[in-house]
Design an enzyme around this catalytic site. Structure first.
Site, PDB file in Angstrom:
ATOM      1  N   ARG A  51      11.022  41.753 -28.589  1.00 33.80           N
ATOM      2  CA  ARG A  51      12.108  42.278 -27.760  1.00 33.80           C
ATOM      3  C   ARG A  51      13.152  41.204 -27.456  1.00 33.80           C
ATOM      4  NH1 ARG A  51      11.575  43.088 -22.326  1.00 33.80           N
ATOM      5  NH2 ARG A  51       9.298  43.164 -22.538  1.00 33.80           N
ATOM      6  N   TYR A 102      36.293  57.710 -26.018  1.00 30.12           N
ATOM      7  CA  TYR A 102      35.085  58.287 -26.603  1.00 30.12           C
ATOM      8  C   TYR A 102      34.321  59.056 -25.523  1.00 30.12           C
ATOM      9  CZ  TYR A 102      30.178  58.244 -28.025  1.00 30.12           C
ATOM     10  OH  TYR A 102      28.877  58.588 -28.271  1.00 30.12           O
ATOM     11  N   ASP A 173      36.875  48.379 -26.792  1.00 34.27           N
ATOM     12  CA  ASP A 173      36.129  49.076 -27.833  1.00 34.27           C
ATOM     13  C   ASP A 173      36.948  48.967 -29.113  1.00 34.27           C
ATOM     14  OD1 ASP A 173      35.010  50.923 -29.621  1.00 34.27           O
ATOM     15  OD2 ASP A 173      34.353  52.247 -28.003  1.00 34.27           O
ATOM     16  N   LYS A 198      29.516  53.048 -37.166  1.00 37.01           N
ATOM     17  CA  LYS A 198      30.720  53.510 -37.844  1.00 37.01           C
ATOM     18  C   LYS A 198      31.117  52.549 -38.968  1.00 37.01           C
ATOM     19  CE  LYS A 198      30.834  56.757 -34.637  1.00 37.01           C
ATOM     20  NZ  LYS A 198      29.889  56.333 -33.595  1.00 37.01           N
TER      21      LYS A 198
END
Length: 378
Positions: A51, A102, A173, A198
């Protein structure tokens, strides 16, 4: 003889993406960092447990961080990356964000605001003066440019300067533009966020996110958030994302050239009220005349364009954004967002225009109204 003490010339982004995150050039070293499938490390080192780190993550983060100009932390999804940045906002702090963002960002901001965790002030991010006037008391300014799906453009350097005057952090972003078209950290932004699902990975086969910052302090906080809350990417997904990232320059160059040509060809079509294209990138938004019903019919009548919510893949995809119940009501009912892929421009144009032309035929009953999902679309 050349001066051996002179600095080496800076490498172009295309070259840096090919060489970053590779093993050393030594005999019998692999060309790529392998997929490290492990949950546990032998004690005594820096990792101890998966982790906290993975060599597959490190290779990807070195490549994307170098391209953006900061330290990259990878996440399990773009939403996980957004969550990590919003976690930097102090309790009750104010976030200034674009009204057209978004839907996942808006949904998360609204949920946090409804719980009293923070306050959100939505603005027209393209109106620099109005945004600057709203910054008193802000803890974080969230910027999308171009916005999703309205494709509005923010003046990032001006907004960064105004935000910093008020002591606010700035997060951008950069999913639509990618670091090949704009590098917000160079304009003074504090953090950059990507949905690596993306353009970064680019093949519609990976869910990942990333946060990049030039601040060691902010980077430590972002890494601590990921380690504590466990929003970690899988090693294989990270391997695929790095593999896709290496071809980003050629993919984006092709898709952007096609998008520019399509925007020009579509302008003035009888079935369109508007063609929105910011002049760069591979996203176009068209507004279908007549609104919801003809737009829903359009996305059902193509052979090449895929009706799907995501973007940035090698295939061309489109959707009517208001089919998502969480999309902003100020987005036109007939707005269809086009994610331009790598097919030939003539084929894409022919396919789309045939579908648009069919909308004027009252006897053509192909397609029907589509259901409206309630979850945030991509």
């Amino acid at each position: 003889m050349p001066d051996s003490t002179s600095a080496a010339p800076a490498l172009h982004p295309e070259t840096r993406l090919i060489i970053a995150g590779r093993p050393p050039h030594e005999p019998d070293q692999p060309m790529n960092v392998p997929v490290h499938l492990t949950s546990t490390y032998v004690a005594g080192g820096d990792l101890e447990y998966a982790r906290y780190g993975n060599p597959s993550w490190t290779a990807f983060e070195d490549a994307l961080g170098g391209l953006e100009g900061g330290r990259c932390t990878s996440f399990a999804s773009g939403m996980a990356a957004i969550t990590a940045v919003l976690d930097l906002v102090p309790e009750g702090g104010t976030v200034v964000a674009p009204r057209h963002s978004y839907t996942g960002t808006v949904a998360q901001l609204d949920q946090l605001a409804s719980k009293g965790r923070l306050r959100v002030d939505y603005v027209d991010i393209s109106d620099t003066a109005a945004v600057a006037a709203s910054l008193a008391g802000a803890a974080l300014v969230w910027i999308e440019s171009p916005t999703n799906p309205a494709l509005e453009i923010a003046e990032i350097p001006e907004l960064v300067a105004a935000a910093h005057e008020h002591g606010a952090l700035v997060a951008v972003d950069n999913t639509f533009a990618t670091p090949l078209l704009q590098r917000p950290l160079e304009s003074g932004a504090d953090l950059v966020v990507h949905s690596a699902t993306k353009y970064i990975s680019g093949h519609s086969d990976v869910l990942m996110g990333a946060v990049i910052t030039a601040s060691d302090e902010l980077s430590e906080k972002i890494v601590a958030h990921r380690s504590l809350f466990g929003a970690i990417p899988g090693p294989f997904e990270t391997y695929l994302a790095l593999r896709g990232l290496r071809t980003l320059p050629v993919r984006l160059e092709r898709a952007q050239a096609t998008a520019r040509e399509l925007a020009t060809r579509l302008a003035g079509h009888d079935e369109l009220d508007e063609v929105r294209y910011p002049g760069f990138g591979a996203i176009i938004s068209i507004v279908v005349r007549g609104g919801k019903e003809p737009a829903d019919r359009l996305v059902q009548r193509t052979a090449l364009w895929v009706h799907a919510t995501s973007l940035g893949g090698d295939e061309s995809a489109f959707e009517r954004r208001r089919r998502w119940q969480l999309e902003q009501p100020t987005i036109p009912d007939g707005l269809v967002r086009l994610s331009v892929g790598l097919e030939h421009v003539d084929d894409l144009h022919r396919d789309l225009v045939a579908a648009l032309d069919s909308l004027s035929d009252p006897g053509d009953d192909r397609g029907s109204a589509l259901p409206g999902p309630s979850a945030p679309g991509a």
